[in-house]
Structure formats: C-alpha cells, structure tokens
Motif scaffolding. Structure first.
Motif, short mmCIF file in Angstrom:
data_model
loop_
_atom_site.label_atom_id
_atom_site.label_comp_id
_atom_site.label_asym_id
_atom_site.label_seq_id
_atom_site.Cartn_x
_atom_site.Cartn_y
_atom_site.Cartn_z
N THR A 2 0.83 -1.20 0.00
CA THR A 2 0.00 0.00 0.00
C THR A 2 0.87 1.25 0.00
O THR A 2 1.84 1.35 0.74
CB THR A 2 -0.91 0.02 1.24
OG1 THR A 2 -1.74 -1.14 1.23
CG2 THR A 2 -1.79 1.26 1.23
N ILE A 3 0.50 2.22 -0.84
CA ILE A 3 1.23 3.48 -0.94
C ILE A 3 0.59 4.49 0.00
O ILE A 3 -0.60 4.81 -0.13
CB ILE A 3 1.19 4.01 -2.38
CG1 ILE A 3 1.75 2.97 -3.36
CG2 ILE A 3 1.97 5.32 -2.49
CD1 ILE A 3 1.50 3.32 -4.82
N ASP A 27 -4.67 0.13 -3.67
CA ASP A 27 -3.25 0.13 -3.29
C ASP A 27 -2.76 1.47 -2.75
O ASP A 27 -1.57 1.68 -2.58
CB ASP A 27 -2.39 -0.27 -4.49
CG ASP A 27 -2.55 0.68 -5.67
OD1 ASP A 27 -3.59 1.37 -5.75
OD2 ASP A 27 -1.64 0.74 -6.51
N ILE A 28 -3.70 2.39 -2.48
CA ILE A 28 -3.32 3.72 -1.99
C ILE A 28 -4.07 4.03 -0.70
O ILE A 28 -5.28 3.84 -0.62
CB ILE A 28 -3.61 4.81 -3.04
CG1 ILE A 28 -2.77 4.58 -4.30
CG2 ILE A 28 -3.34 6.21 -2.48
CD1 ILE A 28 -3.06 5.55 -5.43
N ASP A 50 4.68 7.69 2.00
CA ASP A 50 5.62 7.29 0.95
C ASP A 50 5.70 8.38 -0.10
O ASP A 50 6.76 8.63 -0.68
CB ASP A 50 5.15 5.98 0.29
CG ASP A 50 5.07 4.84 1.28
OD1 ASP A 50 6.08 4.59 1.96
OD2 ASP A 50 4.00 4.20 1.37
N ARG A 119 1.61 6.28 -8.32
CA ARG A 119 2.21 4.95 -8.42
C ARG A 119 3.62 5.01 -9.03
O ARG A 119 4.52 4.32 -8.59
CB ARG A 119 1.31 4.04 -9.25
CG ARG A 119 0.01 3.67 -8.52
CD ARG A 119 -0.96 2.96 -9.43
NE ARG A 119 -2.16 2.55 -8.69
CZ ARG A 119 -3.36 2.36 -9.26
NH1 ARG A 119 -3.50 2.54 -10.57
NH2 ARG A 119 -4.38 2.00 -8.52
N ALA A 122 5.99 6.56 -6.43
CA ALA A 122 6.20 5.62 -5.32
C ALA A 122 7.15 4.50 -5.71
O ALA A 122 7.90 3.98 -4.88
CB ALA A 122 4.86 5.03 -4.87
#
Length: 221
Positions: A2-3, A27-28, A50, A119, A122
């Motif tokens: 996970t970001i 994923d965030i 991040d 993404r 990151a």
C-alpha cells in the motif's frame, strides 16, 4: 504494498477531491492532509507517507521550502515529493526538482493521470515523460545559462552511460531508450541505476537537472 499518501494544498476542496479519488484505489492509503508547508512537515513526521502531493504556492510556508526540508539529505526519512502546479508555473517548479522532488503534475490533469503519477513516483521513477514536463524543464533551463560547474561530475560515466543520461534528459522512457540504442530494457535500467549511483542522484528528475546544468544537453538541441 500500500502506498501511503499525504496531500498538501491550501484549498480544502482540492484536498478533499484528491483524497476521495486516491482513497478509492485499493493500493493507496491517504494518511493525512495539510493546508500549508508547515503543517506538511508536522503531518509527514507523524504519518510517515511514501508520497507527498505538494502544492507549489501556499501561505505560511510554500511547497518549495517544505519540499527542501522534507528532502534534506540529513533527514531520517525522506518521502517522494510530487509537486502540484498549474499552467502558469514559475521558478518554483525548477527549484523543486533541484531540491529532489520526483516531478510535478498539473492540477487539472485527468484523474487517471493523478493515480498513475502517485504509483510511478512511489516506485522510484520520476514523472518526466509527459511532453508538457519536457517543455517546461527546457523553458527553465533556457532562462538560466548553465553554469557548467557540474560538467566534471560526468567524467566518471562511460560513453554508454553518458548517452543514456542524455536521452533521459530529453524525456525518453526506458522503453524508448532501449529502442533508440538497440538494448534490452533491463540493460537500460541497469545503466540508469549506475548513473544515479555514480552521480549521487536521487532519481531521474535530478538526473535531468544535472544534464542541463552541466551542459550535456541544451534546450532546443
């Protein structure tokens, strides 16, 4: 993985809109927001993001100063910083790249571009592919004659690495560089890793700035 994202903008509606969009991605994780640079420093220390989405112009402390402090080499933990700006960009963006920001994104970019940008940054890449970014970087470089004081730093590069750095500065992606030089894309990634290590650079964004300031690449060339 996970970001973790921190959103920094002095407009509450902008923060809310970006947060809603990013939080909808599996994923965030939006770990916080801030209305100015000073709040951003406090929030970053508390939430350990991040990626920090950082507006350029804000009260109390602007995005440039906040980015400088977040990306200080002496900092214990340095997030990736993605500057948010508008078409009327100025010296702030160029200086932010010099400070170590991983790139910048126009505020009116499509939602999919914002998600992709988070993404990309990151993952350790620099957001330099869009043509508008290349054009703006060239504009900044054109208004500042390169001091060329950094030219000696390039002496440690091999001819191939120098060639790859030049293509990075022209905004080519890894795939485009591989096609241009007839190399495997993984080989290009290896060259880029060595370039960053030899020149003690954080990412592609700083590599682009160095390429211009050393005179390796000149605007309009």
């Amino acid at each position: 993985m996970t970001i973790r994202v921190l959103i920094v903008d002095d407009q509450a509606m902008v923060r809310a809109g970006f947060a809603a969009l990013l939080a909808a991605q599996s994923d965030i994780d939006v770990v916080g927001d801030a209305a100015d640079g000073a709040q951003a420093l406090e929030a970053s220390g508390r939430t350990h993001p991040d990626v920090v989405l950082m507006d350029v112009r804000m009260p109390v402390m602007d995005g440039l100063e906040a980015a400088r402090r977040l990306l200080d080499p002496a900092a214990a933990r340095r997030p990736k910083v993605l500057m948010l700006t508008t078409f009327d960009v100025d010296d702030y963006v160029y200086e932010a790249l010099r400070a170590g920001a991983s790139g910048f994104l126009l505020k009116d970019a499509p939602p999919a571009d914002l998600i992709a940008a988070v993404r990309v940054v990151a993952a350790g890449e620099a957001l330099l592919a869009p043509s508008v970014t290349r054009r703006l970087i060239e504009d900044f470089a054109r208004t500042r004659p390169a001091p060329r004081r950094d030219a000696l730093r390039l002496n440690g590069l091999t001819p191939r690495e120098t060639e790859v750095l030049e293509l990075i500065a022209r905004g080519l992606s890894n795939q485009q560089i591989a096609e241009r030089l007839v190399l495997a894309e993984q080989t290009v990634k290896t060259h880029i890793g060595r370039i960053l290590a030899k020149l003690d650079l954080r990412d592609r964004a700083q590599a682009v700035v160095l390429a211009y300031e050393s005179g390796l690449v000149t605007p309009g060339q």
